[in-house]
Design a protein around this motif. Structure first.
Motif, PDB file in Angstrom:
ATOM      1  N   VAL A   4      33.616  -5.309 -24.327  1.00  0.00           N
ATOM      2  CA  VAL A   4      32.621  -4.275 -24.049  1.00  0.00           C
ATOM      3  C   VAL A   4      31.358  -4.629 -24.843  1.00  0.00           C
ATOM      4  O   VAL A   4      31.443  -4.901 -26.041  1.00  0.00           O
ATOM      5  CB  VAL A   4      33.124  -2.881 -24.481  1.00  0.00           C
ATOM      6  N   THR A   5      30.226  -4.636 -24.179  1.00  0.00           N
ATOM      7  CA  THR A   5      28.987  -4.965 -24.874  1.00  0.00           C
ATOM      8  C   THR A   5      28.066  -3.752 -24.915  1.00  0.00           C
ATOM      9  O   THR A   5      28.045  -2.932 -23.975  1.00  0.00           O
ATOM     10  CB  THR A   5      28.260  -6.153 -24.211  1.00  0.00           C
ATOM     11  N   GLN A   6      27.332  -3.664 -26.015  1.00  0.00           N
ATOM     12  CA  GLN A   6      26.374  -2.580 -26.179  1.00  0.00           C
ATOM     13  C   GLN A   6      25.082  -3.152 -26.738  1.00  0.00           C
ATOM     14  O   GLN A   6      25.109  -4.010 -27.621  1.00  0.00           O
ATOM     15  CB  GLN A   6      26.906  -1.524 -27.160  1.00  0.00           C
ATOM     16  N   CYS A  23      25.389   0.019 -22.106  1.00  0.00           N
ATOM     17  CA  CYS A  23      26.776  -0.407 -22.271  1.00  0.00           C
ATOM     18  C   CYS A  23      27.242  -1.138 -21.018  1.00  0.00           C
ATOM     19  O   CYS A  23      27.041  -0.659 -19.900  1.00  0.00           O
ATOM     20  CB  CYS A  23      27.647   0.820 -22.502  1.00  0.00           C
ATOM     21  N   SER A  24      27.892  -2.280 -21.216  1.00  0.00           N
ATOM     22  CA  SER A  24      28.551  -2.975 -20.112  1.00  0.00           C
ATOM     23  C   SER A  24      30.050  -2.970 -20.357  1.00  0.00           C
ATOM     24  O   SER A  24      30.499  -3.446 -21.409  1.00  0.00           O
ATOM     25  CB  SER A  24      28.045  -4.416 -19.994  1.00  0.00           C
ATOM     26  N   PRO A  25      30.825  -2.421 -19.443  1.00  0.00           N
ATOM     27  CA  PRO A  25      32.274  -2.337 -19.664  1.00  0.00           C
ATOM     28  C   PRO A  25      32.946  -3.694 -19.512  1.00  0.00           C
ATOM     29  O   PRO A  25      32.325  -4.664 -19.073  1.00  0.00           O
ATOM     30  CB  PRO A  25      32.728  -1.377 -18.565  1.00  0.00           C
ATOM     31  N   ARG A  26      34.210  -3.739 -19.868  1.00  0.00           N
ATOM     32  CA  ARG A  26      35.006  -4.944 -19.662  1.00  0.00           C
ATOM     33  C   ARG A  26      35.093  -5.226 -18.163  1.00  0.00           C
ATOM     34  O   ARG A  26      35.086  -4.292 -17.348  1.00  0.00           O
ATOM     35  CB  ARG A  26      36.425  -4.751 -20.206  1.00  0.00           C
ATOM     36  N   GLY A  28      36.232  -5.494 -14.697  1.00  0.00           N
ATOM     37  CA  GLY A  28      37.291  -4.820 -13.957  1.00  0.00           C
ATOM     38  C   GLY A  28      37.484  -3.351 -14.311  1.00  0.00           C
ATOM     39  O   GLY A  28      38.149  -2.622 -13.575  1.00  0.00           O
ATOM     40  N   ASP A  29      36.907  -2.922 -15.428  1.00  0.00           N
ATOM     41  CA  ASP A  29      37.067  -1.509 -15.807  1.00  0.00           C
ATOM     42  C   ASP A  29      36.045  -0.661 -15.072  1.00  0.00           C
ATOM     43  O   ASP A  29      34.852  -0.963 -15.082  1.00  0.00           O
ATOM     44  CB  ASP A  29      36.888  -1.331 -17.321  1.00  0.00           C
ATOM     45  N   LEU A  30      36.509   0.442 -14.492  1.00  0.00           N
ATOM     46  CA  LEU A  30      35.619   1.331 -13.750  1.00  0.00           C
ATOM     47  C   LEU A  30      35.131   2.499 -14.600  1.00  0.00           C
ATOM     48  O   LEU A  30      34.143   3.133 -14.276  1.00  0.00           O
ATOM     49  CB  LEU A  30      36.347   1.876 -12.511  1.00  0.00           C
ATOM     50  N   SER A  31      35.868   2.782 -15.668  1.00  0.00           N
ATOM     51  CA  SER A  31      35.517   3.914 -16.533  1.00  0.00           C
ATOM     52  C   SER A  31      34.691   3.484 -17.728  1.00  0.00           C
ATOM     53  O   SER A  31      34.968   2.451 -18.343  1.00  0.00           O
ATOM     54  CB  SER A  31      36.793   4.571 -17.082  1.00  0.00           C
ATOM     55  N   VAL A  32      33.705   4.316 -18.042  1.00  0.00           N
ATOM     56  CA  VAL A  32      32.948   4.149 -19.276  1.00  0.00           C
ATOM     57  C   VAL A  32      32.946   5.494 -19.992  1.00  0.00           C
ATOM     58  O   VAL A  32      32.685   6.543 -19.387  1.00  0.00           O
ATOM     59  CB  VAL A  32      31.490   3.709 -19.006  1.00  0.00           C
ATOM     60  N   TYR A  33      33.285   5.456 -21.259  1.00  0.00           N
ATOM     61  CA  TYR A  33      33.272   6.648 -22.107  1.00  0.00           C
ATOM     62  C   TYR A  33      32.193   6.452 -23.173  1.00  0.00           C
ATOM     63  O   TYR A  33      32.050   5.357 -23.720  1.00  0.00           O
ATOM     64  CB  TYR A  33      34.606   6.825 -22.829  1.00  0.00           C
ATOM     65  N   LEU A  72      28.303  -1.072 -12.634  1.00  0.00           N
ATOM     66  CA  LEU A  72      29.214  -0.401 -13.583  1.00  0.00           C
ATOM     67  C   LEU A  72      28.681  -0.311 -15.011  1.00  0.00           C
ATOM     68  O   LEU A  72      29.339   0.342 -15.847  1.00  0.00           O
ATOM     69  CB  LEU A  72      30.617  -1.028 -13.577  1.00  0.00           C
ATOM     70  N   HIS A  73      27.527  -0.909 -15.283  1.00  0.00           N
ATOM     71  CA  HIS A  73      27.016  -0.690 -16.622  1.00  0.00           C
ATOM     72  C   HIS A  73      26.538   0.759 -16.727  1.00  0.00           C
ATOM     73  O   HIS A  73      26.249   1.415 -15.718  1.00  0.00           O
ATOM     74  CB  HIS A  73      25.919  -1.708 -16.983  1.00  0.00           C
TER      75      HIS A  73
END
Lengths: 109, 116
Positions: A4-6, A23-26, A28-33, A72-73
């Motif tokens: 995960v990058t910020q 924020c860029s998620p991992r 394949g991940d669709l969720s960001v918290y 997805l970011h």
């Protein structure tokens, strides 16, 4: 490395200003918290997005907003900043196990 | 409402000592998940474990072990033969699946200092 990058890593700004945290998620991940970590409140959940849609909301101030884009970011927008908004802001991604980014340290002067 | 209590705020040990970090949680759900995270001085949050409420088996991973006891609503974490690199703040967290969200509720954290 969680995947995960910020950005940015650090941000210093003045009261009343507006900032955007990214924020860029991992892959394949669709969720960001989004979470906020402060000395007063500890680690608190702010908001979650799933595949572009808001999924859950926590203790997020009205001055704060977020969105998740088609790639997805996600971005967390903080406006009318106050001294008390100084904190470490984390995003996490995952479905179940949540992996956290390195955080953005926001200092409001 | 969900709540996570880490009663210990700070512990200091000498290297090679075993140390147990306590975590007590409150939830009304029957399905929930428990987590431990490590936050070293560099500031990032490192995922250590996620355990669901139906799996009360203890887990061991190297020098780390976790003891989940539903009867006492506890999910304790033990570090065996502690090392200086274990110095960090450790957070216990709880999530319930609600509307497809597994937002985490964190305890206040416990600062562990391992001295050489």
């Amino acid at each position: 490395d969680s995947g995960v990058t910020q950005t940015p890593k650090h941000l210093i700004t003045a009261t009343g200003q507006r900032v955007t945290l990214r924020c860029s998620p991992r892959s394949g991940d669709l969720s960001v918290y989004w979470y906020q970590q402060s000395l007063d409140q500890g680690l608190q959940f702010l908001i979650q997005y799933y595949n572009g849609e808001e999924r859950a909301k926590g203790n997020i101030l009205e001055r704060f907003s977020a969105q998740q884009f088609p790639d997805l970011h996600s971005e967390l927008n903080l406006s009318s900043l106050e001294l008390g908004d100084s904190a470490l802001y984390f995003c996490a991604s995952g479905g179940g196990e949540q992996y956290f980014g390195p955080g953005t340290r926001l200092t409001v002067t | 409402a969900q709540k996570v209590t880490q009663a210990q705020t700070e512990i200091s040990v000498v290297e090679k000592e075993d140390v147990t970090l306590d975590c007590v949680y409150e939830t009304r759900d029957t399905t929930y998940y428990l987590f431990w995270y490590k936050q070293p001085p560099s500031g990032e949050l490192v995922f250590l474990i996620r355990r669901n409420s139906f799996d009360e088996q203890n887990e061991i991973s190297g020098r780390y072990s976790w003891n989940f006891q539903k009867s006492t609503s506890s999910f304790n974490f033990t570090i065996t033969a502690s090392q200086v690199v274990d110095s960090a703040v450790y957070f216990c967290a709880l999530s319930e699946e609600s509307g497809g969200s597994e937002k985490l509720v964190f305890g206040k954290g416990m600062k562990l200092t391992v001295n050489p």
